[in-house]
Design a protein around this motif. Structure first.
Motif, mmCIF file in Angstrom:
data_model
loop_
_atom_site.group_PDB
_atom_site.id
_atom_site.type_symbol
_atom_site.label_atom_id
_atom_site.label_comp_id
_atom_site.label_asym_id
_atom_site.label_seq_id
_atom_site.Cartn_x
_atom_site.Cartn_y
_atom_site.Cartn_z
ATOM 1 N N GLU A 284 0.812 -1.222 0.000
ATOM 2 C CA GLU A 284 0.000 0.000 0.000
ATOM 3 C C GLU A 284 0.846 1.274 0.000
ATOM 4 O OE1 GLU A 284 -3.810 -1.846 2.541
ATOM 5 O OE2 GLU A 284 -2.302 -0.565 3.525
ATOM 6 N N GLU A 285 2.016 1.206 0.625
ATOM 7 C CA GLU A 285 2.824 2.411 0.807
ATOM 8 C C GLU A 285 4.046 2.482 -0.116
ATOM 9 O OE1 GLU A 285 1.937 4.862 2.744
ATOM 10 O OE2 GLU A 285 0.183 3.852 3.588
ATOM 11 N N GLY A 286 4.213 1.500 -1.001
ATOM 12 C CA GLY A 286 5.366 1.520 -1.903
ATOM 13 C C GLY A 286 6.680 1.317 -1.185
ATOM 14 N N ILE A 287 6.664 0.515 -0.121
ATOM 15 C CA ILE A 287 7.857 0.237 0.688
ATOM 16 C C ILE A 287 8.433 -1.118 0.291
ATOM 17 C CG2 ILE A 287 8.679 -0.178 3.049
ATOM 18 C CD1 ILE A 287 6.381 1.665 4.008
ATOM 19 N N VAL A 288 9.744 -1.210 0.238
ATOM 20 C CA VAL A 288 10.417 -2.477 -0.099
ATOM 21 C C VAL A 288 10.510 -3.343 1.165
ATOM 22 C CG1 VAL A 288 12.553 -3.537 -0.934
ATOM 23 C CG2 VAL A 288 11.755 -1.376 -1.938
ATOM 24 N N LEU A 289 9.960 -4.544 1.094
ATOM 25 C CA LEU A 289 10.008 -5.480 2.220
ATOM 26 C C LEU A 289 11.223 -6.398 2.052
ATOM 27 C CD1 LEU A 289 8.771 -6.639 4.791
ATOM 28 C CD2 LEU A 289 7.360 -8.145 3.355
ATOM 29 N N ILE A 290 12.144 -6.318 3.022
ATOM 30 C CA ILE A 290 13.386 -7.095 2.955
ATOM 31 C C ILE A 290 13.396 -8.159 4.051
ATOM 32 C CG2 ILE A 290 15.905 -7.012 3.017
ATOM 33 C CD1 ILE A 290 15.724 -4.033 2.298
ATOM 34 N N PHE A 291 13.533 -9.405 3.652
ATOM 35 C CA PHE A 291 13.701 -10.497 4.607
ATOM 36 C C PHE A 291 15.194 -10.784 4.767
ATOM 37 C CE2 PHE A 291 9.396 -12.955 4.180
ATOM 38 C CZ PHE A 291 8.749 -11.890 4.796
ATOM 39 N N ASP A 292 15.674 -10.647 5.982
ATOM 40 C CA ASP A 292 17.049 -11.025 6.293
ATOM 41 C C ASP A 292 17.044 -12.515 6.631
ATOM 42 O OD1 ASP A 292 19.498 -11.606 7.410
ATOM 43 O OD2 ASP A 292 19.587 -9.830 8.679
ATOM 44 N N GLU A 293 17.447 -13.331 5.656
ATOM 45 C CA GLU A 293 17.452 -14.782 5.841
ATOM 46 C C GLU A 293 18.880 -15.319 5.968
ATOM 47 O OE1 GLU A 293 14.626 -17.288 5.256
ATOM 48 O OE2 GLU A 293 13.314 -16.220 3.843
ATOM 49 N N VAL A 294 19.746 -14.502 6.544
ATOM 50 C CA VAL A 294 21.134 -14.926 6.731
ATOM 51 C C VAL A 294 21.204 -16.200 7.564
ATOM 52 C CG1 VAL A 294 23.313 -14.309 7.865
ATOM 53 C CG2 VAL A 294 22.177 -12.664 6.373
ATOM 54 N N ILE A 295 20.324 -16.346 8.550
ATOM 55 C CA ILE A 295 20.289 -17.568 9.352
ATOM 56 C C ILE A 295 19.224 -18.540 8.854
ATOM 57 C CG2 ILE A 295 19.719 -18.501 11.634
ATOM 58 C CD1 ILE A 295 21.270 -16.267 12.886
ATOM 59 N N SER A 296 18.033 -18.057 8.583
ATOM 60 C CA SER A 296 16.925 -18.956 8.232
ATOM 61 C C SER A 296 16.997 -19.477 6.799
ATOM 62 C CB SER A 296 15.585 -18.252 8.452
ATOM 63 O OG SER A 296 15.519 -17.034 7.725
ATOM 64 N N GLY A 297 17.645 -18.743 5.902
ATOM 65 C CA GLY A 297 17.700 -19.150 4.501
ATOM 66 C C GLY A 297 18.398 -20.479 4.289
ATOM 67 N N PHE A 298 17.747 -21.397 3.619
ATOM 68 C CA PHE A 298 18.259 -22.726 3.285
ATOM 69 C C PHE A 298 18.512 -23.586 4.530
ATOM 70 C CE2 PHE A 298 19.384 -20.041 -0.313
ATOM 71 C CZ PHE A 298 18.785 -20.745 -1.342
ATOM 72 N N ARG A 299 18.184 -23.067 5.728
ATOM 73 C CA ARG A 299 18.322 -23.882 6.930
ATOM 74 C C ARG A 299 16.957 -24.295 7.468
ATOM 75 N NH1 ARG A 299 20.790 -26.069 11.227
ATOM 76 N NH2 ARG A 299 22.926 -25.909 10.470
ATOM 77 N N ILE A 300 16.011 -23.396 7.485
ATOM 78 C CA ILE A 300 14.674 -23.730 7.961
ATOM 79 C C ILE A 300 13.950 -24.593 6.926
ATOM 80 C CG2 ILE A 300 13.172 -21.899 7.091
ATOM 81 C CD1 ILE A 300 13.593 -22.863 10.781
ATOM 82 N N GLY A 301 14.439 -24.502 5.704
ATOM 83 C CA GLY A 301 13.891 -25.239 4.569
ATOM 84 C C GLY A 301 14.576 -24.719 3.327
ATOM 85 N N PHE A 302 14.443 -25.399 2.191
ATOM 86 C CA PHE A 302 15.160 -24.963 0.992
ATOM 87 C C PHE A 302 14.717 -23.575 0.547
ATOM 88 C CE2 PHE A 302 16.236 -25.029 -3.599
ATOM 89 C CZ PHE A 302 17.601 -25.247 -3.458
ATOM 90 N N GLY A 303 13.453 -23.237 0.810
ATOM 91 C CA GLY A 303 12.950 -21.912 0.460
ATOM 92 C C GLY A 303 12.939 -20.948 1.622
ATOM 93 N N GLY A 304 13.583 -21.331 2.732
ATOM 94 C CA GLY A 304 13.707 -20.450 3.879
ATOM 95 C C GLY A 304 12.385 -20.061 4.507
ATOM 96 N N ALA A 305 12.389 -18.978 5.255
ATOM 97 C CA ALA A 305 11.207 -18.520 5.972
ATOM 98 C C ALA A 305 10.111 -18.054 5.021
ATOM 99 C CB ALA A 305 11.580 -17.385 6.922
ATOM 100 N N SER A 306 10.517 -17.502 3.884
ATOM 101 C CA SER A 306 9.535 -17.033 2.906
ATOM 102 C C SER A 306 8.628 -18.174 2.461
ATOM 103 C CB SER A 306 10.248 -16.420 1.698
ATOM 104 O OG SER A 306 9.323 -15.929 0.766
ATOM 105 N N SER A 307 9.222 -19.318 2.179
ATOM 106 C CA SER A 307 8.462 -20.491 1.780
ATOM 107 C C SER A 307 7.691 -21.075 2.959
ATOM 108 C CB SER A 307 9.407 -21.547 1.198
ATOM 109 O OG SER A 307 8.722 -22.737 0.891
ATOM 110 N N TYR A 308 8.331 -21.114 4.133
ATOM 111 C CA TYR A 308 7.705 -21.691 5.316
ATOM 112 C C TYR A 308 6.411 -20.962 5.673
ATOM 113 C CZ TYR A 308 7.116 -23.377 10.104
ATOM 114 O OH TYR A 308 6.600 -23.924 11.251
ATOM 115 N N TYR A 309 6.452 -19.631 5.650
ATOM 116 C CA TYR A 309 5.279 -18.840 6.026
ATOM 117 C C TYR A 309 4.345 -18.562 4.849
ATOM 118 C CZ TYR A 309 7.024 -17.709 10.727
ATOM 119 O OH TYR A 309 7.445 -17.773 12.038
ATOM 120 N N GLY A 310 4.858 -18.746 3.631
ATOM 121 C CA GLY A 310 4.053 -18.438 2.460
ATOM 122 C C GLY A 310 3.855 -16.944 2.272
ATOM 123 N N VAL A 311 4.852 -16.157 2.693
ATOM 124 C CA VAL A 311 4.785 -14.706 2.558
ATOM 125 C C VAL A 311 5.965 -14.255 1.698
ATOM 126 C CG1 VAL A 311 4.793 -12.492 3.754
ATOM 127 C CG2 VAL A 311 3.688 -14.473 4.815
#
Length: 430
Positions: free
Chosen positions: A231-258
């Motif tokens: 809504e506000e034209g803001i860039v959403l950045i996920f810091d997946e330095v720890i969760s990326g490829f460790r929580i799952g191959f698609g990281g937290a983004s895939s896990y939460y579906g967001v």
């Protein structure tokens, strides 16, 4: 336990290196001990310079998901070394790693390799500012995004451990554009965005916060952030330095579906070698030089040694999704064992676990944000840490970090760890 050589090496290091360590997270000062100096690691175990053996739950702070001296990674490294260490020119393997990362993160259409997680978050924010033409960013209390100036405000990890949520040496002119909100509190975000209407370039967060201990995000919180950014034209950045490829191959983004607009990664994409990356939508990443005018560079970015090891590890993880199932099964056994012992001895503590990550919080306060984490009894953690260390269990030397499992942790390792925890708690609380 004899640690004479480690102590001697630390004394020498203190004469040569600030605090005797090259990263604060390696210091054992918060738990009242001198750090252990490591000689080698094999599988799920590490060995110090005094010959002591430990079951390792640090795993180089996460990237060694396949364990120490993994044969695939070792083979890839040796093959890469036969061709050369570094060229400062493009190599085919960089695109192969990039392709795997884009397959894992459909919300990313382009990715740039860098040399660390800190460099990744720093660069991602610069790009977000260049893309939006705005200056302000929103971060969250307790989330650590590396030691770059704009983000070292009310951060977690080493800064939280050492009681320094902010740091000297950072001009106010830089931090004045960093706005801080409360994790899992969407009301604080809405109020902040409204008060800075049209000025916020990016919202950056750990979608699975793992630098103030393991703090899980509510899915509704992440979905609401996505909505606000749209809504506000803001860039959403996920810091997946720890969760990326460790929580799952698609990281937290895939896990939460967001989905996010940009994502940042660390050394797991290099199998533990120094590396990082940031990526995002093509229209955003096209702002980066030489495609666009947002400057970012690195002589060693995409280093062939890190890329070959990363390619081997990421390929294996993609082809073997059962790795994540097995890791979670093992750490749940560990978490349940710890939880049962804490309840038996009526200790004011709790276990938080997700995927192959886990933290023991020494507080009864429900953990949802930085303020909750700050209720922890750090002295109690230190006592348990020392007991476990003396029994051959290497946990993260801070209340505000996580335990990392790797595929080499055996059932016997888990059982020995639970037994050591049982003895430690009994000695302290019985």
């Amino acid at each position: 336990m004899n640690t004479k050589r480690s102590e001697e090496m630390f004394d020498k290091a203190c004469r040569l290196i600030p605090g005797g360590v090259n990263s604060p997270v390696r210091s054992f000062g918060n738990v009242g001990r001198k750090p252990i100096f490591i000689e080698k690691g094999i599988g799920s175990h590490i060995f110090d310079v005094d010959g002591n053996e430990y079951i390792d739950y640090i795993s180089s702070w996460g990237p060694l998901i396949l364990g120490h001296q993994n044969p695939l990674a070792k083979k890839a490294l040796l093959e890469a070394m036969d061709k050369g260490f570094s060229f400062g020119l493009p190599t085919p393997v960089e695109s192969e790693v990039a392709q795997l990362m884009l397959e894992a993160y459909p919300c990313m259409e382009s990715v740039r390799m860098v040399n660390s997680g800190t460099e990744a978050t720093m660069s991602a924010l610069r790009v977000a500012r260049g893309y939006t033409g705005r200056n302000k960013i929103i971060k969250f209390e307790g989330c650590y995004h590396g030691h770059n100036d704009a983000l070292l405000v009310k951060s977690g990890s080493g800064a939280l451990t050492f009681g320094m949520p902010t740091s000297p040496g950072i001009p106010k002119d830089i931090t004045k554009n960093t706005l801080v909100c409360t994790y899992n509190d969407i009301t604080s975000v809405k109020a902040c965005v409204e008060a800075n209407k049209g000025e916020v370039a990016a919202i950056i967060l750990e979608p699975i916060a793992a630098n103030m201990g393991l703090v899980l995000a509510d899915k509704d919180f992440l979905c609401s952030l996505r909505k606000i950014c749209d809504e506000e034209g803001i860039v959403l950045i996920f810091d997946e330095v720890i969760s990326g490829f460790r929580i799952g191959f698609g990281g937290a983004s895939s896990y939460y579906g967001v989905s996010c607009d940009m994502a940042c990664f660390g050394k797991i994409i290099g199998g533990g070698l120094p590396v990082g990356a940031y990526g995002g939508k093509k229209e955003i990443m096209d702002c980066v030089t030489p495609s666009g005018n947002v400057y970012q560079a690195g002589t060693l970015s995409g280093n062939p040694l890190a890329m070959h090891v990363g390619l081997a590890q990421l390929t294996y993880l993609k082809q073997h999704p059962e790795v994540y199932v097995e890791l979670e099964k093992k750490i749940k056994k560990l978490a349940q064992g710890f939880d049962a012992i804490l309840r038996k001895y009526k200790v004011d503590a709790q276990v938080v676990q997700m995927g192959s990550l886990m933290t023991i919080f020494f507080t009864n306060q429900k953990i949802r944000n930085y303020q909750d984490v700050c209720t922890c009894d750090t002295e109690a953690f230190s006592k348990v840490f020392i007991k476990m260390l003396d029994k051959g269990i290497m946990m993260s030397p801070s209340q505000f970090e996580v335990l990392f499992l790797n595929t080499c942790h055996s059932d016997e390792d888990i059982e020995k760890t639970i037994q050591a925890f049982q003895e430690s708690i009994q000695e302290l609380y019985a």
